[in-house]
Each structure stands twice: as structure tokens, then as C-alpha cells.
Write a protein that holds these residues in place. Structure first.
Motif, PDB file in Angstrom:
ATOM      1  N   LYS A 327     -16.678 123.703  98.958  1.00  8.54           N
ATOM      2  CA  LYS A 327     -17.903 124.454  98.693  1.00  8.54           C
ATOM      3  C   LYS A 327     -18.727 124.654  99.958  1.00  8.54           C
ATOM      4  O   LYS A 327     -19.492 125.621 100.061  1.00  8.54           O
ATOM      5  CB  LYS A 327     -18.740 123.725  97.641  1.00  8.54           C
ATOM      6  N   SER A 328     -18.585 123.742 100.922  1.00 10.91           N
ATOM      7  CA  SER A 328     -19.375 123.821 102.143  1.00 10.91           C
ATOM      8  C   SER A 328     -18.737 124.693 103.219  1.00 10.91           C
ATOM      9  O   SER A 328     -19.264 124.797 104.324  1.00 10.91           O
ATOM     10  CB  SER A 328     -19.601 122.420 102.712  1.00 10.91           C
ATOM     11  N   GLY A 329     -17.603 125.321 102.912  1.00 15.42           N
ATOM     12  CA  GLY A 329     -16.969 126.201 103.879  1.00 15.42           C
ATOM     13  C   GLY A 329     -17.844 127.400 104.210  1.00 15.42           C
ATOM     14  O   GLY A 329     -18.706 127.800 103.422  1.00 15.42           O
ATOM     15  N   LYS A 330     -17.618 127.993 105.362  1.00 11.60           N
ATOM     16  CA  LYS A 330     -18.445 129.116 105.808  1.00 11.60           C
ATOM     17  C   LYS A 330     -18.081 130.432 105.120  1.00 11.60           C
ATOM     18  O   LYS A 330     -18.880 131.370 105.114  1.00 11.60           O
ATOM     19  CB  LYS A 330     -18.329 129.267 107.322  1.00 11.60           C
ATOM     20  N   ASN A 331     -16.882 130.504 104.584  1.00 11.21           N
ATOM     21  CA  ASN A 331     -16.404 131.759 103.984  1.00 11.21           C
ATOM     22  C   ASN A 331     -15.731 131.483 102.648  1.00 11.21           C
ATOM     23  O   ASN A 331     -14.537 131.731 102.470  1.00 11.21           O
ATOM     24  CB  ASN A 331     -15.426 132.467 104.934  1.00 11.21           C
ATOM     25  N   VAL A 332     -16.498 130.963 101.710  1.00 12.75           N
ATOM     26  CA  VAL A 332     -15.937 130.490 100.450  1.00 12.75           C
ATOM     27  C   VAL A 332     -15.250 131.606  99.674  1.00 12.75           C
ATOM     28  O   VAL A 332     -14.107 131.468  99.225  1.00 12.75           O
ATOM     29  CB  VAL A 332     -17.030 129.824  99.585  1.00 12.75           C
ATOM     30  N   LYS A 333     -15.918 132.736  99.482  1.00 11.10           N
ATOM     31  CA  LYS A 333     -15.353 133.813  98.675  1.00 11.10           C
ATOM     32  C   LYS A 333     -14.075 134.366  99.292  1.00 11.10           C
ATOM     33  O   LYS A 333     -13.078 134.601  98.591  1.00 11.10           O
ATOM     34  CB  LYS A 333     -16.383 134.932  98.482  1.00 11.10           C
ATOM     35  N   GLU A 334     -14.102 134.577 100.599  1.00 12.08           N
ATOM     36  CA  GLU A 334     -12.902 135.091 101.260  1.00 12.08           C
ATOM     37  C   GLU A 334     -11.780 134.054 101.221  1.00 12.08           C
ATOM     38  O   GLU A 334     -10.608 134.400 101.066  1.00 12.08           O
ATOM     39  CB  GLU A 334     -13.215 135.470 102.709  1.00 12.08           C
ATOM     40  N   ALA A 335     -12.131 132.786 101.343  1.00 13.52           N
ATOM     41  CA  ALA A 335     -11.125 131.724 101.276  1.00 13.52           C
ATOM     42  C   ALA A 335     -10.482 131.672  99.897  1.00 13.52           C
ATOM     43  O   ALA A 335      -9.270 131.494  99.762  1.00 13.52           O
ATOM     44  CB  ALA A 335     -11.753 130.379 101.622  1.00 13.52           C
ATOM     45  N   GLN A 336     -11.280 131.838  98.843  1.00 12.01           N
ATOM     46  CA  GLN A 336     -10.747 131.841  97.479  1.00 12.01           C
ATOM     47  C   GLN A 336      -9.763 132.990  97.281  1.00 12.01           C
ATOM     48  O   GLN A 336      -8.692 132.821  96.688  1.00 12.01           O
ATOM     49  CB  GLN A 336     -11.882 131.934  96.472  1.00 12.01           C
ATOM     50  N   LYS A 337     -10.124 134.155  97.788  1.00  6.27           N
ATOM     51  CA  LYS A 337      -9.224 135.310  97.669  1.00  6.27           C
ATOM     52  C   LYS A 337      -7.917 135.051  98.411  1.00  6.27           C
ATOM     53  O   LYS A 337      -6.832 135.366  97.921  1.00  6.27           O
ATOM     54  CB  LYS A 337      -9.911 136.563  98.234  1.00  6.27           C
ATOM     55  N   PHE A 338      -8.046 134.484  99.597  1.00  2.00           N
ATOM     56  CA  PHE A 338      -6.870 134.219 100.414  1.00  2.00           C
ATOM     57  C   PHE A 338      -5.946 133.200  99.758  1.00  2.00           C
ATOM     58  O   PHE A 338      -4.728 133.394  99.677  1.00  2.00           O
ATOM     59  CB  PHE A 338      -7.308 133.729 101.794  1.00  2.00           C
ATOM     60  N   VAL A 339      -6.493 132.095  99.266  1.00  2.00           N
ATOM     61  CA  VAL A 339      -5.688 131.062  98.617  1.00  2.00           C
ATOM     62  C   VAL A 339      -5.019 131.609  97.360  1.00  2.00           C
ATOM     63  O   VAL A 339      -3.854 131.305  97.077  1.00  2.00           O
ATOM     64  CB  VAL A 339      -6.556 129.828  98.292  1.00  2.00           C
ATOM     65  N   THR A 340      -5.738 132.435  96.610  1.00  7.18           N
ATOM     66  CA  THR A 340      -5.161 133.048  95.412  1.00  7.18           C
ATOM     67  C   THR A 340      -3.959 133.901  95.770  1.00  7.18           C
ATOM     68  O   THR A 340      -2.910 133.839  95.114  1.00  7.18           O
ATOM     69  CB  THR A 340      -6.215 133.900  94.687  1.00  7.18           C
ATOM     70  N   TRP A 341      -4.082 134.683  96.819  1.00  9.36           N
ATOM     71  CA  TRP A 341      -2.971 135.536  97.266  1.00  9.36           C
ATOM     72  C   TRP A 341      -1.831 134.700  97.823  1.00  9.36           C
ATOM     73  O   TRP A 341      -0.661 134.927  97.501  1.00  9.36           O
ATOM     74  CB  TRP A 341      -3.477 136.496  98.339  1.00  9.36           C
ATOM     75  N   LEU A 342      -2.159 133.695  98.637  1.00  8.67           N
ATOM     76  CA  LEU A 342      -1.134 132.906  99.324  1.00  8.67           C
ATOM     77  C   LEU A 342      -0.281 132.091  98.361  1.00  8.67           C
ATOM     78  O   LEU A 342       0.899 131.834  98.629  1.00  8.67           O
ATOM     79  CB  LEU A 342      -1.808 131.978 100.332  1.00  8.67           C
ATOM     80  N   THR A 343      -0.856 131.687  97.223  1.00  8.57           N
ATOM     81  CA  THR A 343      -0.116 130.860  96.255  1.00  8.57           C
ATOM     82  C   THR A 343       0.459 131.667  95.105  1.00  8.57           C
ATOM     83  O   THR A 343       1.040 131.097  94.180  1.00  8.57           O
ATOM     84  CB  THR A 343      -1.021 129.747  95.685  1.00  8.57           C
TER      85      THR A 343
END
Length: 441
Positions: A327-343
Motif C-alpha cells: 500500500k505504501s508503494g509510489k505507484n500502487v494503481k500501476e503496480a496492480q495493473k502490471f501484476v494482474t497482467w504479469l500473472t
């Protein structure tokens, strides 16, 4: 080994037999080194940089998935930061989670540690089940549940799993008078790990000079315990490793193999062990799919095509990882999108095709990337079906918060001693002392 908090998870997560030594995967990068800037504040040429913290060689970069995502999303840059061994990566990660500071946009968590993170650090991580495009039915049920809290929050999306096989050198087997066809080799030890040790004795009787049957005592005991439903904890969350007869039997079998000179006196994923791969010093190794990447990374070019994959004596699992978004990451929304795509299944299939990381998405098991998959080290053998069958045969296993501490005690402070002249009892007593001291910390 770990600066872990003391809260134990009472209700253990049931999972397909995920034996824990994958936390000791050897990686290509040095500890703490990054292939990118590591910045995630959007100042990389006007692009948003998603920082990714990993342990070992997970293969995302090697499979071209970062480049593909950056091409699909021109305003995104992926910066990977890799620590070679999970035993070094996880304590730092746990400290950052505990203090809720210093976390990257994406943090990998190995299956050895997912029970502890899920039980004690879920409030620091995003609930990935709420992210658009995430559908739990795309994952093996047990894999999804491993990262899900009692109240239904899923703090990580699964990447690979580690169905167990045995990889072996066909040239060394042939020189020792053993069959080389994978189906015939699998029959030699079908149904019983003790049969594998017997094959080792046959190998030793005609072994090429300077070679051992297996790579290490740690690898053997990892494999045996990976096929057991219960090992270190029971379903009530009680530590049972000292009283579980399956653990003692696995330890004694491995110590016997060591006493007979069937396994090298090596600790896996250490420099000395790496060099034995390059120098063709052993003929067989307990081999979840990711191990092929380790073999490739440490082999000389002339080893390509000289390996093969056979069914293990019993179905089991060794390894598996999750990607979390702090939650404390600097780019939470973009990270969520990326992890969703990567997995997503499509990317998991691509990863297996290139890096041999076996998917946790069952829909991939009928995809051509899996069914027709070959590997540089195993030539034209179709390895996907071997690992798919192993995944289906793996039992459900209780995973506890301190599994990796216990496993490393059994390997690095236990069975390895049997290769150095200690008796099985002496090795066991040493392992117990080490483990209990660390569990009390």
C-alpha cells in the motif's frame, strides 16, 4: 536465519505439497543489485517507473515480459531489483513490511513465507482480489488460498508452482549402464524414494570417474518431504517436525544416501555447488521446472541437450511465488495493473516456454506453450506433460510460518553433516538444536 516476528499462524494454509527450498533459488544478479534505476517516482524520461523486488532468477525479464509490457504501455518502465537468495531477501522484506517503509511497488513473496506474510502483514498489502481483471478461478484453488486471509483478502497473485520431477544427465546414465529414455528411467524408482537411492547404488557401481549420483543431500530431502501431506506442522498449527515419522524417515534415507557416497557434499545454490553443474559432477537432481533455469545458468554450452526429465518416485511440489503490491508503494494503481497482467495465464505460459517456471494457472496446461514445451537443456523432449502430471499428483500439504527455518535446519545443519562423516543421529541432533534455537528467537 530470519528476523521474523513471533506471531504464529494458528490455522495453517492447505496447499499442494509446496516443499520450501525454492526460497534458495540461485539467481543471476548479485544481492541488492538492480538492472534499472530502482526509482518509482515517475522521473525516468517522463515515464512512470514500477520498481519490482524479486529473489533469484524468476525469468520475467529473461522471457521478454517486461519489454512486452513496456511496449504495450509506452509510459511505463519496469525496474527490477534482484536479491540472489531468499534467505537474504525475506528478512529485509519483513522488516520493511513491519515498519511499512522502504517497500518497492511490487514485492515477491516465496511460498515458504506466504503463510507468515498473509497472517501478519496483510494490512500493509493491497487486496488483489478487488483489482479489475483478477478472477480467482484462473488459479489453482490451493494456490489462491495460500495468499488469502481468514476474512477473504488476497494479498498476492500466484506466479509459478514447482511440480517435482527428476532431471538427469543422459550421457552419464548411459556410461553407468542405466537406461536413458525418460519413461524407462521413471520406472526404475516409481512409487518409492528408497528405489531412487537403490538406483544411485547401481550408478555408483559403474559411475564415470569423479561423479556422484545426486547433487546434494539437501536436494534429496527437499524432494522426499515435498511429496508428504504433513511434514513440519499439522492442520491445527502445531509444530510436529520432531515427532512426524515422515520427516525422520526422509532424513534417515538421505543420510543413508550420503553415507554411501551417492550425493555430493554440497549445499545447493552456493558457488561450489554451481561449479559442479558446470563441471558435470553429478548425474541426477530433484527437479521442479525452475531448476532447469538454474541448470542452464550454470552449465557450459556443451551441456545443452544432454539432460532429460523423468517422473519422480512420488508426486510433490517444491516452490512457488506470489507478487504483492504494498500500500505504501509510489505507484500502487500501476503496480496492480502490471501484476494482474504479469500473472495472467497467457504470460504464465510464455514464462514457462522460455524459463521453465511452471504455471499456477491450470488453463495453461492445455496451451501449446506448455504441451509442446521443450528446453534447451533437455533437447527435443516435451517436458510440459511430465510436469503437468506431477502437479496433478502432488498432495495437499500443510504450510506453516516457519517452514523454511525448519527446512534449512534439516539441510544446512543436518543432512549435509552425513556427507562429512557424522552419523545420522549426530546429524539429526545438530539439526534439531539449530532449528529449536531459531524457533525460540
Amino acid at each position: 536465519m530470519r528476523a521474523r516476528i513471533r506471531t504464529a499462524r494458528k490455522a495453517m494454509v492447505l496447499a499442494a505439497a509446496a516443499s520450501l527450498g525454492a526460497g534458495l533459488l540461485a539467481g543471476c544478479a548479485d544481492d541488492g543489485k538492480s538492472d534499472g534505476s530502482g526509482s518509482s517516482d515517475g522521473d525516468s524520461g517522463g515515464k512512470t517507473t514500477i520498481s519490482v523486488g524479486l529473489f533469484g532468477t524468476m525469468g520475467f525479464k529473461e522471457a521478454g515480459l517486461y519489454a512486452e509490457y513496456e511496449k504495450l504501455n509506452p509510459k511505463i518502465k519496469i525496474a527490477e531489483n534482484v536479491v540472489e537468495r531468499n534467505e537474504n531477501y525475506y528478512p529485509a522484506l519483513l522488516n520493511h513490511l513491519t515498519t511499512n517503509s522502504g517497500l518497492l511497488d511490487v514485492q515477491a513473496v516465496e511460498v515458504a513465507n506466504i503463510a507468515e506474510v498473509t497472517a501478519t502483514q496483510a494490512d500493509k498489502l493491497e487486496d488483489m482480489s478487488k483489482v479489475s481483471g483478477v478472477d480467482k478461478s484462473k488459479w489453482l484453488d490451493w494456490k489462491w488460498q495460500q495468499a488469502t486471509t481468514k476474512d477473504g483478502k488476497t494479498i498476492g497473485l500466484g506466479t509459478d508452482v514447482g511440480p517435482m520431477a527428476i532431471c538427469y544427465r543422459t550421457d552419464l546414465f548411459k556410461q553407468a549402464g542405466l537406461p536413458t529414455d525418460p519413461a524407462e528411467v521413471g520406472k526404475l524408482w516409481a512409487g518409492d524414494w528408497a528405489k531412487l537411492v537403490k538406483v544411485g547404488e547401481r550408478y555408483k557401481s559403474k559411475a564415470p570417474k569423479g561423479t556422484f549420483f545426486m547433487d546434494s543431500p539437501g536436494g534429496l530431502i527437499q524432494a522426499v518431504l515435498g511429496s508428504e501431506k504433513e511434514k513440519f506442522y499439522n492442520s491445527s498449527g502445531e509444530v510436529i517436525y520432531k515427532t512426524n515419522p515422515a520427516v525422520k524417515a526422509a532424513f534417515d534415507l538421505t543420510a543413508d544416501a550420503a553415507k554411501k557416497g551417492l550425493v555430493q557434499s554440497q549445499t545447493q545454490f552456493q558457488p561450489g555447488w554451481n561449479s559442479t553443474i558446470a563441471n558435470n559432477k553429478f548425474a541426477a537432481i530433484a527437479c521442479p521446472p525452475w531448476m532447469l533455469g538454474t541448470i542452464k545458468g550454470n552449465s557450459k554450452p556443451d551441456a545443452a541437450g544432454k539432460w532429460a526429465v523423468a517422473t519422480a518416485p512420488k508426486g510433490g511440489n517444491w516452490g512457488g511465488t506470489f507478487l504483492t503490491v504494498p500500500k505504501s508503494g509510489k505507484n500502487v494503481k500501476e503496480a496492480q495493473k502490471f501484476v494482474t497482467w504479469l500473472t495472467a495465464p497467457e504470460q504464465q505460459a510464455k514464462l514457462f516456454k522460455v524459463q521453465a517456471s511452471f504455471p499456477s494457472a491450470p488453463s495453461t496446461y492445455t496451451m501449446p506453450e506448455v504441451t509442446g514445451a521443450t528446453n534447451e537443456m533437455t533437447g527435443d523432449q516435451k517436458i510440459g506433460p511430465v510436469f503437468a502430471e506431477a502437479a496433478k499428483a502432488a498432495p495437499e500439504q500443510v504450510i506453516g510460518p516457519k517452514d523454511q527455518i525448519i527446512m534449512q535446519g534439516l539441510t544446512d545443519n543436518g543432512v549435509i553433516l552425513a556427507t562429512k562423516g557424522k552419523s545420522a543421529k549426530e546429524a539429526w541432533d545438530s539439526a534439531i538444536k539449530t532449528i529449536d534455537n531459531k524457533l525460540d528467537q
